[in-house]
Design a protein around this motif. Structure first.
Motif, short mmCIF file in Angstrom:
data_model
loop_
_atom_site.label_atom_id
_atom_site.label_comp_id
_atom_site.label_asym_id
_atom_site.label_seq_id
_atom_site.Cartn_x
_atom_site.Cartn_y
_atom_site.Cartn_z
N PHE A 14 0.86 -1.19 0.00
CA PHE A 14 0.00 0.00 0.00
C PHE A 14 0.89 1.24 0.00
CE2 PHE A 14 -2.13 -3.50 1.97
CZ PHE A 14 -3.46 -3.41 1.58
N THR A 15 0.67 2.13 -0.96
CA THR A 15 1.44 3.36 -1.04
C THR A 15 0.51 4.56 -0.87
OG1 THR A 15 1.12 3.75 -3.40
CG2 THR A 15 2.89 2.22 -2.77
N ARG A 16 1.08 5.76 -0.95
CA ARG A 16 0.21 6.94 -1.02
C ARG A 16 -0.70 6.77 -2.22
NH1 ARG A 16 4.40 11.72 0.86
NH2 ARG A 16 6.08 10.23 0.91
N PRO A 17 -1.98 7.12 -2.08
CA PRO A 17 -2.90 6.99 -3.22
C PRO A 17 -2.32 7.71 -4.45
CG PRO A 17 -4.13 7.52 -1.24
CD PRO A 17 -2.68 7.61 -0.88
N GLY A 18 -2.33 7.04 -5.57
CA GLY A 18 -1.87 7.65 -6.81
C GLY A 18 -0.37 7.55 -7.05
N ASP A 19 0.38 6.98 -6.12
CA ASP A 19 1.84 6.87 -6.30
C ASP A 19 2.14 5.64 -7.15
OD1 ASP A 19 4.56 6.83 -6.23
OD2 ASP A 19 4.74 6.92 -4.04
N LEU A 20 1.87 5.78 -8.46
CA LEU A 20 1.98 4.63 -9.35
C LEU A 20 3.43 4.17 -9.51
CD1 LEU A 20 -0.58 5.75 -12.10
CD2 LEU A 20 -0.98 4.37 -10.05
N ALA A 21 4.37 5.12 -9.42
CA ALA A 21 5.78 4.75 -9.58
C ALA A 21 6.22 3.80 -8.47
CB ALA A 21 6.66 6.00 -9.58
N THR A 22 5.84 4.12 -7.23
CA THR A 22 6.23 3.25 -6.12
C THR A 22 5.50 1.91 -6.20
OG1 THR A 22 6.68 5.19 -4.76
CG2 THR A 22 6.43 3.11 -3.60
N GLN A 23 4.26 1.95 -6.67
CA GLN A 23 3.52 0.69 -6.83
C GLN A 23 4.20 -0.21 -7.87
OE1 GLN A 23 -0.56 1.95 -7.56
NE2 GLN A 23 -0.54 3.17 -5.68
N ALA A 24 4.69 0.41 -8.94
CA ALA A 24 5.41 -0.36 -9.97
C ALA A 24 6.71 -0.90 -9.40
CB ALA A 24 5.68 0.53 -11.18
N PHE A 25 7.40 -0.08 -8.57
CA PHE A 25 8.64 -0.52 -7.93
C PHE A 25 8.36 -1.75 -7.05
CE2 PHE A 25 11.74 0.51 -4.30
CZ PHE A 25 12.80 -0.15 -4.90
N ALA A 26 7.26 -1.70 -6.30
CA ALA A 26 6.89 -2.82 -5.43
C ALA A 26 6.64 -4.09 -6.25
CB ALA A 26 5.66 -2.46 -4.60
N ARG A 27 5.93 -3.94 -7.35
CA ARG A 27 5.67 -5.13 -8.19
C ARG A 27 6.96 -5.68 -8.77
NH1 ARG A 27 0.53 -2.53 -9.20
NH2 ARG A 27 1.53 -1.18 -10.73
N SER A 28 7.91 -4.77 -9.08
CA SER A 28 9.19 -5.23 -9.65
C SER A 28 9.98 -6.05 -8.63
CB SER A 28 10.02 -4.03 -10.13
OG SER A 28 10.65 -3.37 -9.02
N LEU A 29 9.68 -5.88 -7.34
CA LEU A 29 10.36 -6.65 -6.30
C LEU A 29 9.52 -7.85 -5.87
CD1 LEU A 29 11.96 -3.77 -4.18
CD2 LEU A 29 13.10 -5.37 -5.71
N GLY A 30 8.49 -8.14 -6.61
CA GLY A 30 7.76 -9.38 -6.38
C GLY A 30 6.42 -9.24 -5.67
N ALA A 31 5.97 -8.00 -5.44
CA ALA A 31 4.66 -7.83 -4.78
C ALA A 31 3.57 -8.43 -5.65
CB ALA A 31 4.38 -6.36 -4.52
N THR A 32 2.66 -9.16 -5.01
CA THR A 32 1.53 -9.76 -5.72
C THR A 32 0.55 -8.69 -6.18
OG1 THR A 32 1.74 -11.71 -4.35
CG2 THR A 32 -0.41 -11.37 -5.41
N TRP A 33 0.42 -7.67 -5.33
CA TRP A 33 -0.53 -6.58 -5.60
C TRP A 33 0.03 -5.31 -5.00
CZ3 TRP A 33 -3.07 -3.29 -2.23
CH2 TRP A 33 -4.16 -2.56 -2.74
N ALA A 34 -0.19 -4.18 -5.66
CA ALA A 34 0.20 -2.89 -5.09
C ALA A 34 -0.88 -1.87 -5.44
CB ALA A 34 1.55 -2.45 -5.64
N GLY A 35 -1.26 -1.08 -4.46
CA GLY A 35 -2.29 -0.08 -4.69
C GLY A 35 -2.18 1.03 -3.66
N GLY A 36 -3.16 1.93 -3.69
CA GLY A 36 -3.17 3.03 -2.73
C GLY A 36 -3.64 2.58 -1.36
N SER A 37 -3.27 3.33 -0.33
CA SER A 37 -3.65 2.95 1.03
C SER A 37 -5.16 3.11 1.25
CB SER A 37 -2.88 3.80 2.06
OG SER A 37 -3.12 5.17 1.82
#
Ligand SMILES: [Zn+2]
Ligand SMILES: [Zn+2]
Length: 359
Positions: free
Chosen positions: A223-246
């Motif tokens: 969970f990142t700041r809402p709308g922080d798509l760059a960090t969500q993409a970074f999380a997925r690149s490290l293997g996160a199953t899902w990434a979205g806003g808090s």
């Protein structure tokens, strides 16, 4: 490099026949050190030249190779922790090499690479120390908070609280493991072994912990700041199953969630996201106030916990495991003199992963 052994008494060379207890081994170094010093809470760190310091009998002096920048450093600078003491040199993710050894130090060698973490001293006799819970010691010292830390070219540490690091990996890549990694590890241990793990805030700690959790075959929901798509993409690149806003609901109920962001509003959000009997772990040393929330969010044996500090055993366990996991830290390098910029960028979320100062 020249290595010599001299007797030192109160910083002065003493007679060579003094008892062995005063023997101190040193490498020849400069006679002064530099540091970024906090002289006033809320102020900027100031580049300062200081006289070289000599370690006490059970201490080591370490020439700093790299020091990570942690959110706790921001809390120290901002005066958000109890009992702020200034002047102080922040920094508690220190990697460096020993260049002076106190006479009573055992198990460490001159020139050896060590890591110095947040917990820098415990009393050893209080009820918490006696119960193997030294992270809760009644009389602790903390690196970069109640004792000078690593935003410096050199630092003094209690040898018993330093970790031998071996020689593989760069100082810069290892530094974030010393707090972000360790506190993340302790938080993960306390979160239990549930398979579906939520991480709120994806900075230095979470980007390491996501790799640990994936290695343990867990699914990670970030969970990142809402709308922080760059960090969500970074999380997925490290293997996160899902990434979205808090503010989003994960695709499935979580077994546990760890909150790294210092935002109290996330507590009820995380309680909502965990299943019956699930745990929410607050990993930070400081958090904004938690808003009132309906009891039904805690009901059904959900647990709300906090993590404080670390034990040396946490460090031993995690640092032994880290090379096996093959953790890759994403770091942004700043020169030591740029510490204020690093702190400002951390505050504004201007980099991914961890900031590291290099002298
Ligand atoms: Zn820290
Ligand atoms: Zn104690």
């Amino acid at each position: 490099m020249h290595v010599c052994a001299v007797d030192i008494d109160d910083g002065k060379l003493a007679h060579a026949k003094r008892p062995r207890a005063t023997l101190l081994k040193v490498m020849q170094t400069e006679r002064s050190m530099h540091a970024m010093v906090l002289n006033k809470v809320g102020g900027a760190l100031e580049w300062t030249e200081l006289a070289d310091r000599e370690p006490g009998p059970d201490q080591i002096r370490v020439k700093v190779g790299a020091c990570g920048v942690c959110r706790t450093d921001l809390h120290v600078v901002d005066g958000e922790l109890a009992h702020p003491q200034v002047p102080i040199i922040p920094g508690h993710e220190i990697v460096g090499r020993i260049d002076a050894l106190g006479a009573e130090v055992e198990g460490l060698q001159l020139g050896e690479r060590v890591g110095i973490p947040w917990l820098s001293h415990t009393c050893g006799v209080c009820p918490f120390c006696a119960a193997h819970r030294e992270n809760l010691c009644d009389q602790p010292l903390f690196t970069g908070y109640t004792r000078d830390g690593g935003f410096a070219t050199a630092t003094i540490a209690d040898a018993r609280f330093a970790f031998a690091l071996g020689d593989s990996g760069t100082d810069e890549s290892i530094a974030p493991l010393l707090c972000a990694g360790l506190i993340g590890w302790r938080s993960l241990t306390i979160a239990g072994d549930g398979k579906h793990l939520g991480l709120y805030g994806f900075g230095a700690a979470a980007h390491i912990l996501a790799q640990v959790a994936k290695w343990q075959d867990r699914s990670v929901f970030v969970f990142t700041r809402p709308g922080d798509l760059a960090t969500q993409a970074f999380a997925r690149s490290l293997g996160a199953t899902w990434a979205g806003g808090s503010d989003e609901t994960p695709p499935q109920a979580l077994d546990a969630a760890i909150i790294f962001a210092p935002i109290g509003d996330l507590v009820p959000s995380a309680l909502k996201a965990v299943r019956k009997g699930g745990r929410v772990v607050c990993a930070g040393i400081h958090m904004s106030d938690i808003p009132a929330f309906p009891y039904r969010l805690l009901w059904e044996e959900r647990q709300l916990l906090s993590v404080a500090n670390l034990t040396r055993q946490d460090g031993v366990d995690f640092l032994r495991l880290a090379p096996q996991i093959g953790i890759v830290t994403k770091t942004t390098r700043y020169r030591l003199q740029e510490a204020n910029q690093a702190l400002a960028d951390l505050r504004a979320g201007r980099f991914e992963g961890a900031a590291v100062l290099v002298p």
